[in-house]
Design a protein around this motif. Sequence first.
Motif, PDB file in Angstrom:
ATOM      1  N   UNK A 250      68.377 -36.880 -44.481  1.00 49.78           N
ATOM      2  CA  UNK A 250      68.721 -38.311 -44.303  1.00 49.78           C
ATOM      3  C   UNK A 250      70.052 -39.122 -44.579  1.00 49.78           C
ATOM      4  N   UNK A 251      71.163 -38.601 -44.745  1.00 49.07           N
ATOM      5  CA  UNK A 251      71.970 -39.089 -44.732  1.00 49.07           C
ATOM      6  C   UNK A 251      72.686 -39.735 -43.632  1.00 49.07           C
ATOM      7  N   UNK A 252      72.360 -37.939 -42.886  1.00 45.10           N
ATOM      8  CA  UNK A 252      72.921 -38.022 -41.294  1.00 45.10           C
ATOM      9  C   UNK A 252      72.173 -39.473 -40.267  1.00 45.10           C
ATOM     10  N   UNK A 253      70.730 -39.734 -40.365  1.00 43.32           N
ATOM     11  CA  UNK A 253      70.005 -40.753 -40.170  1.00 43.32           C
ATOM     12  C   UNK A 253      70.333 -42.114 -40.383  1.00 43.32           C
ATOM     13  N   UNK A 254      71.091 -42.307 -41.552  1.00 53.56           N
ATOM     14  CA  UNK A 254      71.707 -43.673 -42.178  1.00 53.56           C
ATOM     15  C   UNK A 254      73.070 -43.818 -41.833  1.00 53.56           C
ATOM     16  N   UNK A 255      73.878 -42.786 -40.687  1.00 49.78           N
ATOM     17  CA  UNK A 255      74.720 -42.392 -39.785  1.00 49.78           C
ATOM     18  C   UNK A 255      74.872 -42.567 -38.676  1.00 49.78           C
TER      19      UNK A 255
END
Length: 516
Positions: A250-255
């Motif tokens: 999810x952090x990767x999706x945010x980026x």
Amino acid sequence: MTVSIGRRNSISQFEGTSPRRPIRAAVSLGSLRAGVTVAALTLGLSGCQSVIDQTYTNDLKPSSKPQTVDEVQKNDPRAQMGAREHPRIVASYGGEYHDPKTERLVARIAGALTAVSENPTQSFRITILNSPAINAFALPGGYLYVTRGLLALANDASEVAAVLSHEMGHVTANHGIERQKREEAEVIASRVVAEVLSSDLAGKQALARGKLRLAAFSRQQELQADVIGVRMLGEAGYDPFAAARFLDSMAAYARYSSVDPDTDQSLDFLSSHPSAPQRVELARQHARAFGQEGTVGDTGRDYFLTGIDGLLYGDSPDEGYVRNQTFMHAKLGIRFEVPEGFRIDNKQEAVLATGPDEIAVRFDGVQADNNQSLANYMTSGWVAGLLPETVRETTINGMPAATARASAERWDFDVTVIRLDKQIFRFLTAVPKGSSALQSTADTLRQSFRRMTPQETAELKPLRVRVVKVQPGETITTMAARMMGTERKLDLFKLINALPAGASLTPGQRVKIISE
């Protein structure tokens, strides 16, 4: 149809699972059309058809007195609180998502977790929400929600189990009572907004904006739910490291989205479940109690991919589609484009677009009064700060229209309304005072707004998650080229398949792509 499991060892479908407690709890997949209830590990039901995709020993017999979740919960005041708010939650997230295959998948995962719940008498009702947002949350009394957007991002069953076990932890720890108090305060606040602005719509929008806050718990409660969730993962036989892994995804999706996860509603889960690096590391520490990463637990990737194959991705047909810089709505028969560099966000209540230098656009539609001129409609009081002397009637691509300017303390606005059949479509473009971009932005929107052709309507299809096998000679680049609905095909392909830098594909490997 309801089936009750009388003995724990009478089911053999969960490879690698090892429930350690008697099975007493009930779980219901709330989005099943016939209101099907599933007891403990009894999964895979739809309507009144038989249990499928499961193997039972001969001593398993259906209960003559099946117990439903509604019966279990009927005297539980917490469940009554959840039931009261359930319709509003479902409505605010676009309704329920129905697909028997995906529903069976979620029921299978939830059933395994229910068997090792902190409170074996707790019943759960799980609803899949028809929303591309990435979110999962719980209401008092065992009402659990997961969006199809979250299912599309996840890469295996253990990651979905990590999310659901976390939410179950909130329920069994009674964290929802405190949130219910905030929810009641939010309702009061929305009524105040409605009264001040003399608009029921404004009150509803304020309530919608508050839904993220309603899903938020304190940091202490989040950490407590983390501990409970990881323990449930391990005891249910799932990979206990999935919680940390999915937080990373999810952090990767945010980026990838290049947005602030605290304000972007497409990242609802990150907004209500902070993913600080320390918290991810704590999740890994709790998981290590079961063994070393990569050596314990089942990920359930294969049956997970089968369960989400064909899952609706992105916008639903009822709310129109975003394709790069274009918004299209086949049922309304309209389309328009935003300027280069703008991002379109298709919300239930309106289409929003944001661009450089704080430029913002809102587009929506209302029922038209055919006896009222568009000039009179423009000055009827729905636009604050309207400059009446700027109202002009015109035509846009053959449709009656009117334009005007408005002004507020820090903002200048262009307002455009267009009549089509029995509706009035409205563009509101806002720029900081003194910006020279107002005219050009509004012109792009106006000039591109038109009816869709029959061919365009026929060709417009929803995007779906497709699970495909990698063929010999195919690479990440060639597979990513098959992606649809995005200009950043390679980035999104890597993201939805959780492929790290330097990864490669092997023939026969199953991967997700987005296509029609």
